[in-house]
Design a protein around this motif. Structure first.
Motif, PDB file in Angstrom:
ATOM      1  N   GLN A 188       0.820  -1.204   0.000  1.00 52.32           N
ATOM      2  CA  GLN A 188       0.000   0.000   0.000  1.00 52.32           C
ATOM      3  C   GLN A 188       0.855   1.256   0.000  1.00 52.32           C
ATOM      4  OE1 GLN A 188      -2.258  -1.071   3.543  1.00 52.32           O
ATOM      5  NE2 GLN A 188      -4.135  -1.217   2.297  1.00 52.32           N
ATOM      6  N   LEU A 189       1.994   1.206   0.692  1.00 46.44           N
ATOM      7  CA  LEU A 189       2.924   2.330   0.659  1.00 46.44           C
ATOM      8  C   LEU A 189       3.408   2.590  -0.774  1.00 46.44           C
ATOM      9  CD1 LEU A 189       5.206   1.700   3.770  1.00 46.44           C
ATOM     10  CD2 LEU A 189       3.600   3.571   3.453  1.00 46.44           C
ATOM     11  N   LEU A 190       3.714   1.513  -1.479  1.00 51.45           N
ATOM     12  CA  LEU A 190       4.213   1.658  -2.843  1.00 51.45           C
ATOM     13  C   LEU A 190       3.154   2.274  -3.751  1.00 51.45           C
ATOM     14  CD1 LEU A 190       6.411   1.071  -4.982  1.00 51.45           C
ATOM     15  CD2 LEU A 190       5.378  -1.191  -5.268  1.00 51.45           C
ATOM     16  N   LEU A 191       1.912   1.788  -3.643  1.00 55.27           N
ATOM     17  CA  LEU A 191       0.863   2.240  -4.544  1.00 55.27           C
ATOM     18  C   LEU A 191       0.315   3.615  -4.189  1.00 55.27           C
ATOM     19  CD1 LEU A 191      -1.173  -1.085  -5.014  1.00 55.27           C
ATOM     20  CD2 LEU A 191       0.488  -0.071  -6.571  1.00 55.27           C
ATOM     21  N   ARG A 192       0.215   3.923  -2.905  1.00 53.71           N
ATOM     22  CA  ARG A 192      -0.467   5.138  -2.488  1.00 53.71           C
ATOM     23  C   ARG A 192       0.456   6.287  -2.099  1.00 53.71           C
ATOM     24  NH1 ARG A 192      -4.951   3.293   1.813  1.00 53.71           N
ATOM     25  NH2 ARG A 192      -5.225   5.569   1.829  1.00 53.71           N
ATOM     26  N   VAL A 193       1.732   5.997  -1.843  1.00 55.64           N
ATOM     27  CA  VAL A 193       2.659   7.047  -1.416  1.00 55.64           C
ATOM     28  C   VAL A 193       3.809   7.223  -2.406  1.00 55.64           C
ATOM     29  CG1 VAL A 193       4.212   7.818   0.414  1.00 55.64           C
ATOM     30  CG2 VAL A 193       2.072   6.635   1.004  1.00 55.64           C
ATOM     31  N   VAL A 194       4.487   6.129  -2.763  1.00 54.97           N
ATOM     32  CA  VAL A 194       5.688   6.234  -3.590  1.00 54.97           C
ATOM     33  C   VAL A 194       5.342   6.524  -5.050  1.00 54.97           C
ATOM     34  CG1 VAL A 194       7.748   5.040  -4.409  1.00 54.97           C
ATOM     35  CG2 VAL A 194       6.992   4.759  -2.039  1.00 54.97           C
ATOM     36  N   LEU A 195       4.460   5.703  -5.655  1.00 54.06           N
ATOM     37  CA  LEU A 195       4.164   5.864  -7.076  1.00 54.06           C
ATOM     38  C   LEU A 195       3.598   7.245  -7.426  1.00 54.06           C
ATOM     39  CD1 LEU A 195       2.813   2.366  -8.192  1.00 54.06           C
ATOM     40  CD2 LEU A 195       5.034   3.405  -8.634  1.00 54.06           C
ATOM     41  N   PRO A 196       2.689   7.821  -6.614  1.00 60.04           N
ATOM     42  CA  PRO A 196       2.226   9.180  -6.958  1.00 60.04           C
ATOM     43  C   PRO A 196       3.344  10.212  -7.027  1.00 60.04           C
ATOM     44  CG  PRO A 196       0.719   8.179  -5.388  1.00 60.04           C
ATOM     45  CD  PRO A 196       1.902   7.256  -5.499  1.00 60.04           C
ATOM     46  N   GLN A 197       4.397  10.031  -6.225  1.00 62.46           N
ATOM     47  CA  GLN A 197       5.513  10.965  -6.270  1.00 62.46           C
ATOM     48  C   GLN A 197       6.424  10.740  -7.479  1.00 62.46           C
ATOM     49  OE1 GLN A 197       7.244  11.977  -2.193  1.00 62.46           O
ATOM     50  NE2 GLN A 197       6.356   9.960  -1.802  1.00 62.46           N
ATOM     51  N   LEU A 198       6.225   9.615  -8.151  1.00 61.69           N
ATOM     52  CA  LEU A 198       7.029   9.304  -9.336  1.00 61.69           C
ATOM     53  C   LEU A 198       6.303   9.655 -10.628  1.00 61.69           C
ATOM     54  CD1 LEU A 198       8.391   5.780  -8.294  1.00 61.69           C
ATOM     55  CD2 LEU A 198       9.544   7.990  -8.067  1.00 61.69           C
ATOM     56  N   ARG A 199       5.172  10.343 -10.524  1.00 59.00           N
ATOM     57  CA  ARG A 199       4.351  10.591 -11.714  1.00 59.00           C
ATOM     58  C   ARG A 199       5.126  11.329 -12.793  1.00 59.00           C
ATOM     59  NH1 ARG A 199      -1.082  14.131 -11.373  1.00 59.00           N
ATOM     60  NH2 ARG A 199      -1.784  12.333 -10.146  1.00 59.00           N
ATOM     61  N   LEU A 200       5.842  12.377 -12.416  1.00 52.58           N
ATOM     62  CA  LEU A 200       6.566  13.155 -13.427  1.00 52.58           C
ATOM     63  C   LEU A 200       7.653  12.326 -14.101  1.00 52.58           C
ATOM     64  CD1 LEU A 200       6.965  16.635 -11.694  1.00 52.58           C
ATOM     65  CD2 LEU A 200       5.279  15.920 -13.373  1.00 52.58           C
ATOM     66  N   ALA A 201       8.392  11.558 -13.312  1.00 52.09           N
ATOM     67  CA  ALA A 201       9.463  10.738 -13.885  1.00 52.09           C
ATOM     68  C   ALA A 201       8.900   9.671 -14.810  1.00 52.09           C
ATOM     69  CB  ALA A 201      10.280  10.088 -12.763  1.00 52.09           C
ATOM     70  N   ILE A 202       7.806   9.038 -14.407  1.00 49.46           N
ATOM     71  CA  ILE A 202       7.196   7.998 -15.234  1.00 49.46           C
ATOM     72  C   ILE A 202       6.643   8.603 -16.518  1.00 49.46           C
ATOM     73  CG2 ILE A 202       5.284   6.356 -15.360  1.00 49.46           C
ATOM     74  CD1 ILE A 202       5.694   5.817 -12.382  1.00 49.46           C
ATOM     75  N   ALA A 203       5.948   9.745 -16.394  1.00 46.65           N
ATOM     76  CA  ALA A 203       5.373  10.383 -17.580  1.00 46.65           C
ATOM     77  C   ALA A 203       6.475  10.839 -18.538  1.00 46.65           C
ATOM     78  CB  ALA A 203       4.501  11.563 -17.165  1.00 46.65           C
ATOM     79  N   GLY A 204       7.555  11.412 -18.005  1.00 49.19           N
ATOM     80  CA  GLY A 204       8.645  11.851 -18.862  1.00 49.19           C
ATOM     81  C   GLY A 204       9.331  10.694 -19.559  1.00 49.19           C
ATOM     82  N   GLY A 205       9.588   9.614 -18.822  1.00 48.22           N
ATOM     83  CA  GLY A 205      10.204   8.445 -19.438  1.00 48.22           C
ATOM     84  C   GLY A 205       9.308   7.807 -20.482  1.00 48.22           C
ATOM     85  N   ALA A 206       8.000   7.713 -20.190  1.00 44.44           N
ATOM     86  CA  ALA A 206       7.058   7.146 -21.156  1.00 44.44           C
ATOM     87  C   ALA A 206       6.975   8.003 -22.412  1.00 44.44           C
ATOM     88  CB  ALA A 206       5.683   6.997 -20.516  1.00 44.44           C
ATOM     89  N   LEU A 207       7.068   9.331 -22.247  1.00 45.69           N
ATOM     90  CA  LEU A 207       7.057  10.213 -23.416  1.00 45.69           C
ATOM     91  C   LEU A 207       8.261   9.939 -24.309  1.00 45.69           C
ATOM     92  CD1 LEU A 207       6.022  12.663 -25.026  1.00 45.69           C
ATOM     93  CD2 LEU A 207       7.366  14.114 -23.481  1.00 45.69           C
ATOM     94  N   LEU A 208       9.441   9.802 -23.709  1.00 47.52           N
ATOM     95  CA  LEU A 208      10.636   9.508 -24.496  1.00 47.52           C
ATOM     96  C   LEU A 208      10.495   8.185 -25.241  1.00 47.52           C
ATOM     97  CD1 LEU A 208      13.503  10.598 -22.088  1.00 47.52           C
ATOM     98  CD2 LEU A 208      12.791  11.713 -24.191  1.00 47.52           C
TER      99      LEU A 208
END
Length: 536
Positions: A188-208
């Motif tokens: 739950q920590l991974l899904l509700r706390v960590v992943l939301p903070q990685l949104r920009l990095a994930i979106a930027g990497g997916a765009l590339l």
């Protein structure tokens, strides 16, 4: 091609380099020198809009009736379906693989985490079409959508891994401690706390990744999977600058712009910066116990075997089977020499072209400069085949003396890769205090002399890093070089492509190996910068 900009982290900027101290009045640049720099920046940005202007102009010239006839046909629907399937299947897999590997190497006690981290970035040293060459020579029947997804994932997942791993290093574990004290379980920590903070990095990497999927030619041509890029190239080869190729380029540009819009919309308005006194604590590693500890080895081990083991083993097989003969080919050394010459001169010209925009964006920020800077980023997101097609058409119609000359080739390199130099230059210039420029000018130096003798010397490391990124991008560039290179030009990429087109995999192996060796410094540079930026 689409480039990997978000993967070039910028160094921290000292406050005095960008914001004057209270009561300090910044000395305005000399009007004549500032006008020259502004004019140069404006010219560079207008040139960057050439491909987009070409697509718009051709669409207007073609007329609505012809556009409908050329675009709304079964072949375009087939290509659009292939593209959508490729994106829908590849992007989630790249995100899952990149995030999982980043978590294992940065937030778990996986043995050999540093080694696995380096191996996760290493596939970037292998050009995508070399990945395809390795798999096709190993499994000749490999083709179609499943092959495209497999090779794309193992070639491009590092574009997600690198920014996500860098973000994980910078996250403050205090939020996770609070969430854990409220009763949340590790998953739950991974899904509700960590992943939301990685949104920009994930979106930027997916765009590339998405931009590379839209722009890639060699990978999909080799495994016989039709995309807009392969169709444009085939159409150009058969009809030379026909309306059908131009309209396919227009649809491809729309796909790229939609991808850019989707990434921008996914960012949201949430804040990701830590607010509070003191500095964040060191990351807490998740203990892997029992079967999980041994199972965690399988993912990085299997990924490394597929992304590095297959290309290296295939190359080793062909090199051993062919012996010394491929290394004695008369075209090999000239190809290496021409690659180094084009990459070195192209990197120098591109970095110089980025100087006016970088300096003005730091020293004289404003809406106009932000607009000019954005033009260069938009142009770099367009596929290389669109840039090449635009320059072919424009030089034939308006500037025939430079058609298929080094001038048009270097212009294409600058349009495609200028943001790589721009990002690093901006960081370097921002760290050079403006006060030193003012002191130099008070001693009688002109603004241009102060820029050259003071600021650019201090920004030399950033300029060198940007030039290195451009150098290595040019050394592996294929599509624009095939379209625009003067007759007789043969780089490692085009030489490799010529050999594989003849199904002479043994003769192609030395070209592939040399490209990998030239790309290794880029991989090391990106890996080092990502760790330095995160303070690791």
């Amino acid at each position: 091609m689409a480039d990997d900009l978000s993967l070039a982290p910028t160094a921290a900027v000292a406050p005095t380099s960008c914001t004057p101290l209270p009561g300090y009045r910044r000395r305005s640049p000399g009007s004549r020198s500032a006008s020259w720099l502004l004019g140069a920046a404006l010219l560079v940005s207008l040139l960057a809009l050439l491909p987009l202007g070409f697509v718009v102009g051709v669409s207007i010239q073609t007329g609505w009736a012809t556009i409908v006839q050329l675009v709304f046909r079964p072949r375009v629907a087939e290509l659009l379906g292939n593209t959508l399937l490729l994106l829908v299947l590849t992007l989630p897999l790249c995100v899952l693989l990149g995030v999982a590997l980043a978590w294992l190497t940065e937030r778990s006690d996986l043995p050999g985490r540093r080694t696995w981290s380096l191996l996760a970035v290493a596939p970037m040293a292998v050009p995508a079409f070399v990945h395809s060459y390795a798999w096709v020579s190993l499994v000749p029947a490999l083709h179609g959508l499943p092959a495209a997804v497999l090779v794309s994932v193992i070639a491009y997942f590092p574009f997600v891994y690198l920014p996500v791993a860098a973000s994980l290093r910078r996250l403050d574990p205090a939020l996770e401690d609070v969430a854990e004290s409220l009763g949340l379980k590790p998953w739950q920590l991974l899904l509700r706390v960590v992943l939301p903070q990685l949104r920009l990095a994930i979106a930027g990497g997916a765009l590339l990744v998405g931009l590379h999927l839209l722009a890639e030619y060699g990978l999909y041509a080799m495994i016989r999977f039709d995309t807009f890029t392969t169709a444009i190239y085939d159409q150009f080869q058969s009809t030379y600058n026909g309306a059908a190729a131009n309209m396919l380029a227009g649809v491809l540009v729309l796909c790229c712009l939609l991808l850019l819009w989707a990434e921008s919309a996914s960012r949201g308005r949430a804040r990701y910066a830590r607010v509070g006194s003191g500095s964040p604590r060191a990351q807490r590693l998740q203990a892997l116990r029992g079967a999980a500890r041994y199972g965690a080895w399988l993912l990085p081990l299997l990924t490394t075997a597929l992304a590095l083991g297959v290309p290296l083993l295939t190359l080793g097989h062909w090199l051993l089977a062919a012996g010394i003969a491929p290394w004695q080919a008369p075209e090999l050394l000239p190809s290496l020499r021409q690659t180094l010459e084009l990459a070195a001169l192209g990197a120098l010209l591109t970095t110089c072209a980025a100087v006016p925009v970088a300096w003005l964006s730091i020293r004289m920020p404003g809406p106009l400069l932000r607009l000019l800077e954005s033009c260069n980023y938009i142009a770099s997101s367009l596929p290389g085949i669109v840039v090449a097609l635009a320059l072919v058409t424009l030089t034939v119609k308006l500037a025939r003396p430079i058609y298929q000359t080094s001038i048009s080739l270097f212009l294409a390199y600058a349009l495609m890769f200028l943001p790589r130099a721009l990002v690093s230059l901006r960081a370097g210039i921002a760290q050079a205090p403006v006060e030193l420029e003012n002191i130099a000018r008070s001693l009688g130096r002109s603004p241009l002399q102060a820029l050259w003798r003071v600021t650019l010397r201090l920004a030399a490391p950033g300029a060198a890093a940007g030039a290195a990124l451009v150098f290595l991008a040019i050394s592996n560039e294929l599509t624009a070089t095939l379209f625009l290179a003067p007759n007789g030009t043969r780089t490692l990429a085009t030489g490799f492509w010529a050999m594989t087109s003849e199904i002479d995999y043994a003769a192609a192996a030395p070209y592939a190996l040399l490209m990998i060796l030239l790309s290794l410094p880029l991989t090391g540079l990106l890996y080092h910068q990502s760790r330095v930026t995160a303070g690791r």
